[in-house]
Design a protein around this motif. Structure first.
Motif, PDB file in Angstrom:
ATOM      1  N   MET A  91       0.715  -1.274  -0.006  1.00 35.89           N
ATOM      2  CA  MET A  91      -0.057  -0.010   0.281  1.00 35.89           C
ATOM      3  C   MET A  91       0.850   1.021   0.030  1.00 35.89           C
ATOM      4  O   MET A  91       1.730   1.161   0.589  1.00 35.89           O
ATOM      5  CB  MET A  91      -0.981  -0.017   1.171  1.00 35.89           C
ATOM      6  N   VAL A  92       0.693   2.172  -0.713  1.00 34.25           N
ATOM      7  CA  VAL A  92       1.275   3.508  -0.812  1.00 34.25           C
ATOM      8  C   VAL A  92       0.218   4.453  -0.132  1.00 34.25           C
ATOM      9  O   VAL A  92      -0.997   4.686  -0.682  1.00 34.25           O
ATOM     10  CB  VAL A  92       1.786   3.874  -2.217  1.00 34.25           C
ATOM     11  N   ILE A  93       0.631   5.232   0.630  1.00 33.82           N
ATOM     12  CA  ILE A  93      -0.463   6.249   1.352  1.00 33.82           C
ATOM     13  C   ILE A  93       0.444   7.468   1.302  1.00 33.82           C
ATOM     14  O   ILE A  93       1.812   7.525   1.822  1.00 33.82           O
ATOM     15  CB  ILE A  93      -0.760   5.765   2.930  1.00 33.82           C
ATOM     16  N   GLY A  94      -0.099   8.700   0.993  1.00 33.44           N
ATOM     17  CA  GLY A  94       0.562  10.001   1.095  1.00 33.44           C
ATOM     18  C   GLY A  94      -0.217  11.012   0.994  1.00 33.44           C
ATOM     19  O   GLY A  94      -1.366  10.891   1.001  1.00 33.44           O
ATOM     20  N   LYS A  95       0.266  12.112   1.024  1.00 32.21           N
ATOM     21  CA  LYS A  95      -0.364  13.486   0.932  1.00 32.21           C
ATOM     22  C   LYS A  95       0.166  14.577   0.077  1.00 32.21           C
ATOM     23  O   LYS A  95       1.633  14.429   0.139  1.00 32.21           O
ATOM     24  CB  LYS A  95      -0.610  14.160   2.318  1.00 32.21           C
TER      25      LYS A  95
END
Length: 100
Positions: free
Chosen positions: A3-7
């Protein structure tokens, strides 16, 4: 699964062009082999914040993603827009289970 999670933050100048670039990237990425899900979402409280969520089958699929022509075009488009990546991390996880 990865999973890639970012802002990221979006400036008002060129926001429509940024959203067009994001839409093009989402459509192309979702068509990639190994992509389980790929999404960006504007924050409800602060619409200048874009949340990034990606799911990939494995490291090889994610590595291939970074070599695609649409990733190169996306990086080029971002360079011309007021978009700042704040934080992006990848996580190794299982497939998950229903919460409710």
């Amino acid at each position: 699964m990865l999973m890639v999670i970012g802002k990221a933050t979006l400036g008002e100048a060129g926001k429509d062009a940024a959203l067009d670039a994001f839409k093009t990237m989402i459509e192309a990425s979702r068509a990639e082999q190994g992509c389980i899900d790929y999404a960006y979402a504007l924050d409800v409280i602060d619409p200048s914040v874009m949340h990034i969520t990606e799911k990939w089958t494995d490291e090889a699929a994610l590595a291939e993603h970074f070599q695609t022509p649409h990733m190169a075009a996306f990086r080029s488009a971002l360079g011309d827009l007021d978009v700042q990546i704040i934080d992006v991390k990848k996580f190794r996880t299982d497939e998950g289970a229903p919460l409710l």
